[in-house]
Design a protein around this motif. Structure first.
Motif, PDB file in Angstrom:
ATOM      1  N   GLY A   1       7.634   5.517  -2.448  1.00  0.00           N
ATOM      2  CA  GLY A   1       7.120   4.336  -1.757  1.00  0.00           C
ATOM      3  C   GLY A   1       8.086   3.847  -0.705  1.00  0.00           C
ATOM      4  O   GLY A   1       7.702   3.542   0.427  1.00  0.00           O
TER       5      GLY A   1
ATOM      6  N   ASP B   1       0.799  -1.228   0.000  1.00  0.00           N
ATOM      7  CA  ASP B   1       0.000   0.000   0.000  1.00  0.00           C
ATOM      8  C   ASP B   1       0.832   1.279   0.000  1.00  0.00           C
ATOM      9  O   ASP B   1       0.358   2.320   0.430  1.00  0.00           O
ATOM     10  CB  ASP B   1      -0.982   0.023   1.184  1.00  0.00           C
ATOM     11  N   THR B   2       2.071   1.189  -0.494  1.00  0.00           N
ATOM     12  CA  THR B   2       2.847   2.417  -0.662  1.00  0.00           C
ATOM     13  C   THR B   2       2.920   2.742  -2.151  1.00  0.00           C
ATOM     14  O   THR B   2       2.462   1.973  -2.995  1.00  0.00           O
ATOM     15  CB  THR B   2       4.289   2.272  -0.155  1.00  0.00           C
ATOM     16  N   TYR B   3       3.532   3.886  -2.459  1.00  0.00           N
ATOM     17  CA  TYR B   3       3.677   4.283  -3.865  1.00  0.00           C
ATOM     18  C   TYR B   3       4.589   3.359  -4.645  1.00  0.00           C
ATOM     19  O   TYR B   3       4.604   3.388  -5.868  1.00  0.00           O
ATOM     20  CB  TYR B   3       4.128   5.752  -3.963  1.00  0.00           C
TER      21      TYR B   3
ATOM     22  N   VAL C   1       2.324   1.428  -6.590  1.00  0.00           N
ATOM     23  CA  VAL C   1       1.774   2.251  -7.676  1.00  0.00           C
ATOM     24  C   VAL C   1       2.790   2.328  -8.819  1.00  0.00           C
ATOM     25  O   VAL C   1       2.432   2.236 -10.002  1.00  0.00           O
ATOM     26  CB  VAL C   1       1.418   3.657  -7.150  1.00  0.00           C
TER      27      VAL C   1
ATOM     28  N   MET D   1       8.100   7.453  -8.036  1.00  0.00           N
ATOM     29  CA  MET D   1       7.177   6.773  -7.119  1.00  0.00           C
ATOM     30  C   MET D   1       7.856   5.628  -6.371  1.00  0.00           C
ATOM     31  O   MET D   1       7.449   5.286  -5.266  1.00  0.00           O
ATOM     32  CB  MET D   1       5.969   6.255  -7.890  1.00  0.00           C
TER      33      MET D   1
ATOM     34  N   ARG E   1      -0.317   4.975  -0.714  1.00  0.00           N
ATOM     35  CA  ARG E   1      -1.115   5.268  -1.894  1.00  0.00           C
ATOM     36  C   ARG E   1      -2.469   5.831  -1.457  1.00  0.00           C
ATOM     37  O   ARG E   1      -2.887   5.679  -0.314  1.00  0.00           O
ATOM     38  CB  ARG E   1      -1.310   3.997  -2.723  1.00  0.00           C
ATOM     39  N   ARG E   2      -3.141   6.478  -2.362  1.00  0.00           N
ATOM     40  CA  ARG E   2      -4.528   6.931  -2.195  1.00  0.00           C
ATOM     41  C   ARG E   2      -4.711   8.053  -1.186  1.00  0.00           C
ATOM     42  O   ARG E   2      -5.840   8.356  -0.820  1.00  0.00           O
ATOM     43  CB  ARG E   2      -5.437   5.764  -1.814  1.00  0.00           C
TER      44      ARG E   2
END
Lengths: 536, 202
Positions: free
Chosen positions: A439, A376-378, A381, A435, A445-446
């Motif tokens: 991250g 759930d980190t960049y 992404v 990114m 993220r989000r």
């Protein structure tokens, strides 16, 4: 090729009616391409809004609620309305041509597959005008968040079910077409590699998409009829959603990339003047990715604590093996080839290099301990964009530049194409490479807003700059397209000296596709026709 | 057309039939997703049926997580019988016996309607709803989607019967009857699985 002029007699349908009622795989393929490229633009504009919001710390460009809707709809448009159906578009146009068939196996079902898309697209985006706004729980729609949002979420669910139905019946159509309608002499192992990737993709769609439909039905029942599937209070299980969702959505990432690998494997041999290195290995690697694709879904759920970590970690490493085989297929094809660099080749090479990075940073997160830090980190992404943009989108443009002369009988301007590639390649790396660092530095993220003190401002600004460079790169592409349409249809049947059967017919092909077919004695029938059968 | 004929010579199955089988495969996966949800719910539950999850209010309202097995058992027999009769109809038309096929279709259609009626009646006799714990949710979702597929199969049979009355099928040309029968067997098999897990392994 000699054509006989048949005088048009009787009733001529208006062009609009003709396009709406067509069951011709080529026209449906073009409709798919128009539809999906439209939503590529829409998704791209949403991406620019996301990047503008994140450009600086403590940004107030859009509010939190709007931001949630924007990033959810960005991903939904790009995945469900662009990448997945764009392959159906290329597949529609080129699978029948490449196997020497007159049309798909079920032309009317083919039209149904396409016409399910516009209502779904409208339904999904109509969320923006209803009370509570569009879906805003992320494209993954995790429970319980997805239970708590407005009616836009229900519209999103129904839209995705419609898109799934389109995808499933389309898959059955592709499978029957390729299994049953190949030209005389075209054995399975003489089938063009793009068709092979479409075949495995269709199998994944056929078997995985209904599970997503089941998941969405459960979510709909939970939201609207008091169902308890995902509610622990009533004996339900929150993680159940993640299991059924990723059971589809992990194979779905292969649905999104395999046909792109197929296009690249068509383009590289043509512009290296060599056959694809290791054709059979490539086919088996594709099948291997498809099979393993069903056993890695839980690597999205390592941190839930409810999946068997060693198994799914190991399987995720395993799926890197057939993917690595393909990298060697492509490098081996280039090795010693007589390479030229027209625009489709540039995009194909862009694909190979960027997808390689996407594969490597994906393998990072296959390692369970590393994933616990990166989840759930960049970084994730960055990974998904290196695969889906650096991979799939580069392949889409490779396919567009490569097949544009076949579809529309005109070539896209080379200089504009090269400018497009250079800008997109630079913009892409500017946008997504930072990114990784963000991250690793822990940016989740989000999130809509980050504080000045995090120190993430500079890299985010670079990333936003890159996003706008990507947007600018579309200008030369659009000019090239518009310019091409003002010119006469002057392209010969085979402008690139291609290998596969679609180059055996005129550009654009007649309604019935082929007046005659060359004999098929290898996976490169047109090479054989040019150089004689002894050329192998 | 040459390509098409060339391919059709390789095996006996038509493109339409192959497409239909692939469609059934996707249906299997759809039910697979729903069954998975049911099994996970049962694995999570301290006991099954999960009476412990009922609130005092629900108990006071008379919610009971109980299933009566007799009527569904009879329904199961009816559905299995209808599978046999429709297959008998297919065998008759393969021999060119149109009257036999029509009898097979009529009886299967009637049995299908009886099954649906019985299921609707059974719903009225239950003392729980879809929002009464995961038990009610999974029960109504699974049997509801199955029932919808039975209804779809009944419509399918109705269309095929109408075409049969119009004399459209013969010993050589009766693919729709075979596809209909195959779909009906699929619906039947799903029900046998449902009956087993919902009612027998109670």
């Amino acid at each position: 090729m000699a054509t006989v002029a048949v005088p048009h007699t009787g009733y001529q349908r208006p062009a609009v009616l003709d396009w709406i009622t067509t069951v011709d795989h080529k026209k449906l393929g073009i409709l798919y391409l128009y539809f999906t490229l439209f939503f590529f633009a829409v998704g791209g504009i949403l991406a620019l809004l996301v990047r503008t919001q994140l450009a600086v710390a403590d940004s107030g460009f859009v509010g939190n609620d709007a931001y949630n809707q924007i990033f959810t709809m960005h991903a939904s448009a790009m995945l469900f309305l662009f990448i997945i159906p764009v392959w159906a578009g290329f597949g529609n146009y080129f699978v029948p041509l490449q196997i020497g068939a007159a049309d798909m196996a079920f032309p009317r079902i083919n039209a149904l597959s396409f016409w399910l898309l516009p209502p779904a697209g409208i339904l999904m985006f109509a969320g923006f005008v209803v009370d509570g706004g569009a879906a805003d729980a992320g494209w993954t729609a995790y429970s319980p968040l997805a239970q708590q949002t407005g009616v836009g979420m229900d519209m999103w669910i129904l839209a995705v079910i419609l898109l799934g139905a389109s995808s499933t019946i389309g898959a059955a159509n592709f499978l029957v077409t390729m299994l049953r309608m190949r030209a005389p002499g075209m054995t399975m192992f003489r089938m063009p590699i793009f068709c092979w990737t479409m075949l495995v993709t269709a199998l994944l769609q056929l078997l995985a998409t209904p599970v997503l439909a089941a998941a969405l039905v459960m979510l709909f029942i939970d939201r609207n009829f008091g169902g308890q599937f995902f509610d622990p209070n009533g004996g339900g299980n929150v993680v159940l959603w993640q299991n059924v969702f990723w059971f589809y959505s992990h194979p779905a990432v292969y649905i999104m990339i395999l046909p792109g690998m197929g296009i690249v494997s068509e383009v590289l041999p043509v512009f290296s003047r060599k056959p694809l290195f290791g054709y059979k290995a490539f086919v088996f690697a594709t099948i291997g990715i498809g099979g393993l694709g069903f056993s890695v879904w839980a690597h999205h759920m390592f941190t839930t604590g409810s999946v068997l970590l060693p198994f799914f970690g190991f399987m995720t490493f395993m799926i890197g093996v057939p993917t690595g085989v393909k990298i060697f297929n492509w490098l081996g094809t280039l090795w010693g080839g007589s390479i030229s660099f027209p625009t489709p080749m540039l995009f194909a090479l862009g694909f190979v290099s960027m997808f390689l990075i996407g594969g490597i940073n994906g393998t990072f997160s296959a390692a369970v301990p590393v994933d616990f830090a990166l989840h759930d980190t960049y970084f994730v992404v960055a990974h998904i964009h290196y695969v889906l943009f650096g991979g799939s989108v580069f392949a889409v443009f490779a396919g567009l530049y490569y097949w544009f002369p076949k579809i529309w009988g005109r070539k896209l301007n080379e200089r504009l194409g090269k400018l497009h590639f250079a800008l997109m390649f630079a913009g892409f790396n500017l946008a997504f490479f930072p990114m990784h660092m963000l991250g690793l530095d822990g940016m989740p993220r989000r999130i809509a807003v980050y504080a000045e003190s995090t120190g993430w401002g500079a890299l985010n600004l670079v990333s936003t700059l890159g996003a706008f460079v990507i947007a600018v790169s579309m200008i030369p592409f659009l000019i090239a397209v518009i310019w091409a349409f003002t010119r006469p249809q002057d392209q010969p049947a085979d402008p690139w000296e291609g290998n596969t059967l679609e180059w055996a017919t005129s550009s654009p092909p007649p309604v019935h596709n082929f007046d005659s077919l060359p004999p098929v004695r290898s996976e490169r029938p047109l090479f054989d026709a040019r150089h004689g059968d002894g050329a192998h | 057309m040459t390509a098409l004929q060339h391919a059709a010579e390789r095996t006996g199955m038509s493109n339409g039939m192959l497409g239909f089988i692939l469609f059934l495969a996707s249906e299997v996966m759809f039910f697979g997703g729903l069954f998975a949800a049911y099994f996970i719910a049962r694995a999570d539950a301290p006991a099954w049926p999960p009476e412990v999850l009922l609130s005092p209010q629900q108990i006071a309202d008379g919610v009971k997580l109980e299933l009566e097995v007799l009527l569904p058992a009879v329904s199961t027999g009816i559905l299995v019988l209808s599978s046999i009769t429709i297959q008998w109809g297919v065998w008759q038309i393969q021999k060119g016996n149109q009257a036999g096929m029509l009898w097979g279709l009529f009886i299967s259609l009637a049995l299908g309607l009886i099954f649906l009626t019985a299921q609707l009646y059974d719903y009225t006799q239950l003392h729980f709803r879809a929002d009464d714990t995961i038990f009610g949710t999974t029960f109504y979702t699974l049997t509801g989607f199955h029932g919808a597929h039975v209804a779809g199969g009944v419509i399918f049979m109705f269309v095929v019967t109408a075409r049969a009355l119009g004399g459209q099928f013969s010993a050589r040309n009766h693919e729709a009857v075979e596809a209909c029968s195959m779909y009906w067997h699929f619906v039947d098999v799903v029900w046998i699985a449902l009956f087993t897990i919902l009612y027998l392994i109670g």
